[in-house]
Design a protein around this motif. Structure first.
Motif, PDB file in Angstrom:
ATOM      1  N   ASP A  54      97.418  34.628  19.733  1.00 47.20           N
ATOM      2  CA  ASP A  54      97.290  33.301  19.130  1.00 47.20           C
ATOM      3  C   ASP A  54      98.677  32.782  18.795  1.00 47.20           C
ATOM      4  O   ASP A  54      99.249  33.126  17.758  1.00 47.20           O
ATOM      5  N   GLY A  55      99.209  31.950  19.696  1.00 52.71           N
ATOM      6  CA  GLY A  55     100.570  31.449  19.516  1.00 52.71           C
ATOM      7  C   GLY A  55     100.720  30.478  18.362  1.00 52.71           C
ATOM      8  O   GLY A  55     101.846  30.155  17.965  1.00 52.71           O
ATOM      9  N   ARG A  56      99.604  30.002  17.784  1.00 52.77           N
ATOM     10  CA  ARG A  56      99.658  29.069  16.659  1.00 52.77           C
ATOM     11  C   ARG A  56      99.518  29.780  15.308  1.00 52.77           C
ATOM     12  O   ARG A  56      99.512  29.120  14.264  1.00 52.77           O
ATOM     13  N   MET A  57      99.405  31.081  15.328  1.00 54.24           N
ATOM     14  CA  MET A  57      99.197  31.802  14.075  1.00 54.24           C
ATOM     15  C   MET A  57     100.367  31.590  13.128  1.00 54.24           C
ATOM     16  O   MET A  57     101.537  31.761  13.486  1.00 54.24           O
ATOM     17  N   ALA A 116     100.916  17.030  23.809  1.00 50.78           N
ATOM     18  CA  ALA A 116     101.619  17.258  22.541  1.00 50.78           C
ATOM     19  C   ALA A 116     101.772  18.749  22.260  1.00 50.78           C
ATOM     20  O   ALA A 116     102.834  19.206  21.813  1.00 50.78           O
ATOM     21  N   LEU A 117     100.732  19.517  22.517  1.00 48.60           N
ATOM     22  CA  LEU A 117     100.799  20.958  22.295  1.00 48.60           C
ATOM     23  C   LEU A 117     101.785  21.632  23.237  1.00 48.60           C
ATOM     24  O   LEU A 117     102.421  22.637  22.874  1.00 48.60           O
ATOM     25  N   GLN A 118     101.931  21.099  24.434  1.00 54.42           N
ATOM     26  CA  GLN A 118     102.899  21.683  25.355  1.00 54.42           C
ATOM     27  C   GLN A 118     104.320  21.561  24.803  1.00 54.42           C
ATOM     28  O   GLN A 118     105.140  22.454  24.982  1.00 54.42           O
ATOM     29  N   TYR A 119     104.604  20.454  24.142  1.00 57.56           N
ATOM     30  CA  TYR A 119     105.936  20.271  23.564  1.00 57.56           C
ATOM     31  C   TYR A 119     106.094  21.002  22.237  1.00 57.56           C
ATOM     32  O   TYR A 119     107.194  21.457  21.899  1.00 57.56           O
ATOM     33  N   ALA A 120     105.028  21.118  21.472  1.00 55.92           N
ATOM     34  CA  ALA A 120     105.108  21.767  20.156  1.00 55.92           C
ATOM     35  C   ALA A 120     103.837  22.589  19.930  1.00 55.92           C
ATOM     36  O   ALA A 120     102.947  22.172  19.196  1.00 55.92           O
ATOM     37  N   PRO A 121     103.754  23.766  20.574  1.00 54.68           N
ATOM     38  CA  PRO A 121     102.512  24.557  20.497  1.00 54.68           C
ATOM     39  C   PRO A 121     102.129  24.981  19.088  1.00 54.68           C
ATOM     40  O   PRO A 121     100.950  25.176  18.795  1.00 54.68           O
ATOM     41  N   ARG A 122     103.107  25.101  18.196  1.00 56.32           N
ATOM     42  CA  ARG A 122     102.837  25.572  16.838  1.00 56.32           C
ATOM     43  C   ARG A 122     102.825  24.438  15.811  1.00 56.32           C
ATOM     44  O   ARG A 122     102.780  24.693  14.600  1.00 56.32           O
ATOM     45  N   GLY A 171     113.452  35.172  21.267  1.00 55.39           N
ATOM     46  CA  GLY A 171     112.860  34.944  22.576  1.00 55.39           C
ATOM     47  C   GLY A 171     111.936  36.042  23.048  1.00 55.39           C
ATOM     48  O   GLY A 171     111.590  36.101  24.238  1.00 55.39           O
ATOM     49  N   LEU A 172     111.496  36.911  22.144  1.00 54.80           N
ATOM     50  CA  LEU A 172     110.602  38.000  22.535  1.00 54.80           C
ATOM     51  C   LEU A 172     109.173  37.511  22.732  1.00 54.80           C
ATOM     52  O   LEU A 172     108.377  38.155  23.429  1.00 54.80           O
ATOM     53  N   VAL A 173     108.836  36.391  22.107  1.00 58.24           N
ATOM     54  CA  VAL A 173     107.541  35.756  22.326  1.00 58.24           C
ATOM     55  C   VAL A 173     107.750  34.250  22.279  1.00 58.24           C
ATOM     56  O   VAL A 173     108.492  33.745  21.437  1.00 58.24           O
ATOM     57  N   ARG A 174     107.123  33.533  23.236  1.00 59.95           N
ATOM     58  CA  ARG A 174     107.287  32.089  23.328  1.00 59.95           C
ATOM     59  C   ARG A 174     105.903  31.456  23.348  1.00 59.95           C
ATOM     60  O   ARG A 174     105.109  31.709  24.251  1.00 59.95           O
ATOM     61  N   PRO A 175     105.561  30.623  22.347  1.00 59.24           N
ATOM     62  CA  PRO A 175     104.243  29.983  22.341  1.00 59.24           C
ATOM     63  C   PRO A 175     104.087  29.038  23.518  1.00 59.24           C
ATOM     64  O   PRO A 175     105.024  28.324  23.882  1.00 59.24           O
ATOM     65  N   ARG A 176     102.892  29.045  24.113  1.00 61.95           N
ATOM     66  CA  ARG A 176     102.644  28.196  25.270  1.00 61.95           C
ATOM     67  C   ARG A 176     101.170  27.837  25.341  1.00 61.95           C
ATOM     68  O   ARG A 176     100.309  28.552  24.836  1.00 61.95           O
ATOM     69  N   VAL A 177     100.885  26.718  25.998  1.00 63.47           N
ATOM     70  CA  VAL A 177      99.513  26.269  26.212  1.00 63.47           C
ATOM     71  C   VAL A 177      99.016  26.845  27.534  1.00 63.47           C
ATOM     72  O   VAL A 177      99.667  26.686  28.569  1.00 63.47           O
TER      73      VAL A 177
END
Length: 342
Positions: free
Chosen positions: A196-199, A17-23, A226-232
């Protein structure tokens, strides 16, 4: 070293689930997975505290350094591969370092923070590293897919729909290109999101002492540009993919683009790039076992027009991924400073 008993099915569902929606907020993750928010929160906290998982912000190449990354394959003196890999992982320019078997003893990717550092790094620093017998490097021209796009296939269509609808608000709406000059608020926010990509915007506001509306606009601007992309960030072996390989392919020039795009669509693909070098295309993939790799090499690759040859380097031990160090498969307790301008 970790083993597959470390994560249970509920953990794997949460990772997927986090891979599809990290935030995604815990409330949405819990609702999609059919658990309570407190249960989802406890599981995520445990995975993070055990240093098995971390949601980071993957920075665009234009942010993490000047110029594109380089693939580097290293031949080490007998018995010194692990030592060489550790030394290379100490380089601030090294984003990925692994001990491998096959075509090379050590594989790494590097990206200098300044373009004028490239020559010394590739022709002096790496070749002169104690234990290095030879090194070959190739410039990455473009990526057909990056590892933040790889997904664990566990969720049903309805779960995927709800997660991807939420994630759409954070997706890039255009190619990042060159970021130009970032404001002080953007730079500081970028550093927080990289760690912390979830911040949330509220957390950014508190950390930086700026208004919440400013924090929200800045955060969304960085994400949508696209300068930062949240990821697991988690080891593939923990997810059941025990075999990881780096495959440089020689491809006829007219087929480079088509081969790269076809490989990017393959379920194994974590990172597929075109390069300026002997290896026209490099496929970094993960497989559950040797049978899966055999099928890929003898059928999927064999069916691609334009592929003339390939080599295989099997990853034995990953010491660093995306500038995050590993200790026996777990995220290191203390990370080295990231390369580049963020």
């Amino acid at each position: 070293m970790y083993d597959m008993d470390t994560l249970d099915d509920d953990d794997l569902d949460l990772v997927a689930a986090l891979q599809y929606a990290p935030r995604a907020p815990l409330s949405l993750l819990a609702e999609v997975l059919g658990v309570s928010a407190s249960t989802a929160g406890r599981r995520l906290t445990r995975l993070e505290s055990d240093r098995l998982l971390r949601v980071i912000g993957q920075q665009a190449w234009s942010v993490s350094g000047e110029g594109n990354p380089w693939h580097v394959w290293v031949t080490a003196e007998p018995g010194r591969a692990a030592e060489v890999a550790r030394r290379l992982a100490d380089l601030p320019e090294a984003s990925h370092v692994a001990v491998t078997a096959g075509q090379a003893d050590v594989y790494c990717t590097v990206q200098p923070s300044r373009r004028d550092r490239t020559r010394d790094l590739l022709t002096r620093t790496i070749p002169a590293t104690p234990g290095v017998r030879a090194a070959r490097s190739e410039l990455v021209l473009s990526s057909a897919t990056k590892s933040d796009s790889w997904r664990l296939p566990r969720l049903d269509p309805d779960q995927l729909r709800r997660l991807t609808e939420h994630a759409a608000q954070d997706e890039a709406v255009s190619s990042p290109g060159r970021h130009g000059t970032l404001t002080d608020d953007e730079l500081r926010t970028l550093r927080l999101l990289a760690a912390d990509g979830r911040m949330t915007a509220a957390q950014v506001s508190r950390e930086l002492g700026i208004g919440q509306s400013t924090a929200y606009r800045t955060t969304q601007s960085l994400l949508q540009r696209g300068l930062v992309r949240p990821r697991v960030e988690i080891e593939p072996g923990l997810l059941g993919y025990a075999l990881e390989v780096v495959i440089p392919l020689t491809v006829s020039p007219s087929a480079m683009r088509d081969v790269a795009l076809a490989l990017a669509r393959h379920p194994s693909a974590r990172y597929v790039s075109t390069t300026a070098g002997t290896s026209c295309v490099v496929h970094h993939g993960v497989f559950r076992d040797e049978d899966g790799l055999t099928e890929f090499l003898t059928r999927d690759l064999a069916d691609l027009p334009g592929v003339t040859s390939f080599d295989v380097s099997v990853v034995l031990d990953a010491l660093r991924r995306h500038w995050l160090d590993r200790e026996d498969g777990r995220l290191a307790a203390h990370d080295k400073p990231e390369n580049g301008g963020a």
